[in-house]
Design a protein around this motif. Sequence first.
Motif, PDB file in Angstrom:
ATOM      1  N   TRP A 151      -8.809   2.233  -3.104  1.00  0.00           N
ATOM      2  CA  TRP A 151      -8.278   3.555  -3.409  1.00  0.00           C
ATOM      3  C   TRP A 151      -9.149   4.604  -2.727  1.00  0.00           C
ATOM      4  O   TRP A 151     -10.344   4.402  -2.514  1.00  0.00           O
ATOM      5  N   SER A 152      -8.520   5.713  -2.377  1.00  0.00           N
ATOM      6  CA  SER A 152      -9.239   6.773  -1.677  1.00  0.00           C
ATOM      7  C   SER A 152      -8.579   8.108  -1.975  1.00  0.00           C
ATOM      8  O   SER A 152      -7.363   8.180  -2.194  1.00  0.00           O
ATOM      9  N   ARG A 153      -9.389   9.162  -1.957  1.00  0.00           N
ATOM     10  CA  ARG A 153      -8.890  10.494  -2.309  1.00  0.00           C
ATOM     11  C   ARG A 153      -9.483  11.528  -1.364  1.00  0.00           C
ATOM     12  O   ARG A 153     -10.705  11.576  -1.174  1.00  0.00           O
ATOM     13  N   SER A 176       0.845  -1.199   0.000  1.00  0.00           N
ATOM     14  CA  SER A 176       0.000   0.000   0.000  1.00  0.00           C
ATOM     15  C   SER A 176       0.876   1.242   0.000  1.00  0.00           C
ATOM     16  O   SER A 176       2.049   1.188   0.361  1.00  0.00           O
ATOM     17  N   TRP A 177       0.286   2.363  -0.409  1.00  0.00           N
ATOM     18  CA  TRP A 177       1.065   3.598  -0.447  1.00  0.00           C
ATOM     19  C   TRP A 177       0.140   4.812  -0.436  1.00  0.00           C
ATOM     20  O   TRP A 177      -1.046   4.724  -0.750  1.00  0.00           O
ATOM     21  N   LEU A 178       0.724   5.940  -0.038  1.00  0.00           N
ATOM     22  CA  LEU A 178       0.073   7.236  -0.121  1.00  0.00           C
ATOM     23  C   LEU A 178       0.713   8.033  -1.244  1.00  0.00           C
ATOM     24  O   LEU A 178       1.925   7.942  -1.462  1.00  0.00           O
ATOM     25  N   TRP A 181       4.386  14.800  -6.770  1.00  0.00           N
ATOM     26  CA  TRP A 181       3.807  13.896  -5.772  1.00  0.00           C
ATOM     27  C   TRP A 181       4.921  13.188  -5.007  1.00  0.00           C
ATOM     28  O   TRP A 181       5.913  12.762  -5.598  1.00  0.00           O
ATOM     29  N   VAL A 182       4.731  13.040  -3.701  1.00  0.00           N
ATOM     30  CA  VAL A 182       5.630  12.249  -2.867  1.00  0.00           C
ATOM     31  C   VAL A 182       4.883  10.981  -2.465  1.00  0.00           C
ATOM     32  O   VAL A 182       3.728  11.049  -2.007  1.00  0.00           O
ATOM     33  N   GLN A 216      -3.844  10.823  -1.487  1.00  0.00           N
ATOM     34  CA  GLN A 216      -4.518   9.636  -2.016  1.00  0.00           C
ATOM     35  C   GLN A 216      -3.941   8.379  -1.374  1.00  0.00           C
ATOM     36  O   GLN A 216      -2.768   8.342  -0.987  1.00  0.00           O
ATOM     37  N   TYR A 217      -4.789   7.370  -1.248  1.00  0.00           N
ATOM     38  CA  TYR A 217      -4.374   6.078  -0.693  1.00  0.00           C
ATOM     39  C   TYR A 217      -4.664   4.978  -1.709  1.00  0.00           C
ATOM     40  O   TYR A 217      -5.716   4.981  -2.353  1.00  0.00           O
ATOM     41  N   PHE A 218      -3.734   4.032  -1.812  1.00  0.00           N
ATOM     42  CA  PHE A 218      -3.924   2.866  -2.679  1.00  0.00           C
ATOM     43  C   PHE A 218      -3.407   1.633  -1.947  1.00  0.00           C
ATOM     44  O   PHE A 218      -2.397   1.701  -1.241  1.00  0.00           O
ATOM     45  N   GLY A 219      -4.093   0.519  -2.116  1.00  0.00           N
ATOM     46  CA  GLY A 219      -3.632  -0.707  -1.479  1.00  0.00           C
ATOM     47  C   GLY A 219      -4.079  -1.939  -2.243  1.00  0.00           C
ATOM     48  O   GLY A 219      -5.173  -1.968  -2.811  1.00  0.00           O
ATOM     49  N   THR A 220      -3.217  -2.953  -2.266  1.00  0.00           N
ATOM     50  CA  THR A 220      -3.577  -4.241  -2.865  1.00  0.00           C
ATOM     51  C   THR A 220      -2.990  -5.360  -2.013  1.00  0.00           C
ATOM     52  O   THR A 220      -1.942  -5.194  -1.385  1.00  0.00           O
TER      53      THR A 220
END
Length: 265
Positions: free
Chosen positions: A156-158, A61-63, A108-109, A143-147
């Motif tokens: 995913w989220s924003r 996962s990452w931001l 983006w970081v 933003q958030y993403f995860g698998t």
Amino acid sequence: MLYLITFILLILIVAVTLWSNRSDLSPRILNDPLAPKPLETLFDKIDSTPDSPVGFGYKISWLAIKTPDAKTVLDTLHIENVQPANWNTGVIAAYNGHTFISPPINGWVLVVSYHLPELGKEPEPDGLTPLLTILSQEFGEVQYFGTHRVVEYHAWSRYINGSEIRAFAYLGESDEILANRGADTEEEEELGYEYFDPDSPDADSDSYWEREDLCYPDETHVMEVAGLWSVNPTALEDLELPNSAGWIGNLVDLSDEMMPQKTVS
């Protein structure tokens, strides 16, 4: 006499076994399989020599934080044992339980970690919501993403300026849509995926599950949404960016009580 000797030997064997187990008890209890692997087992040394971006994305996962200032991200998050590290070192460390704060990528970081909170099942609270709220108040957009392939978790989220714009999460293990808040963004509509919804009133009909226009979320969808929203981490190597370096460390506490509270003016 023989019985006495045998009895004494048995007592000694049991005592030695118990002492051996006792001396090894704490490491076994504390050996969290998700705990970061010691860095010395991963590298001969931490390499901070700038290198080109290394792709990642699956099974993690990452931001994505909208800022050109990676140092401010580092200072805002609660991270211990911070060390400079390049992309190759950082991505390897992230996949082994540590956290990698990337240098800026097109504004983006990226913060990559196993230990980010996940989107929980509605209406239950989760640890991700306060984190994204506070970070988006600080940086404007997060933003958030995860698998996770084993349980087929894809999310995913924003968040913008402290407000949730969109949140979607699917858990294939239990065939549940954990979260589906906010309207599909333009980018999601562009991708055109229509997902099965077990909670839909139409799901009681066999014909619903025979529809050819419906599909299940998967890890590829996560990467596609990330690419349209900000950065697709699986395509970093195609960007031909200059060599750079970021930091690695360990996330300590991501709760809203530990983060600095800010209000949106």
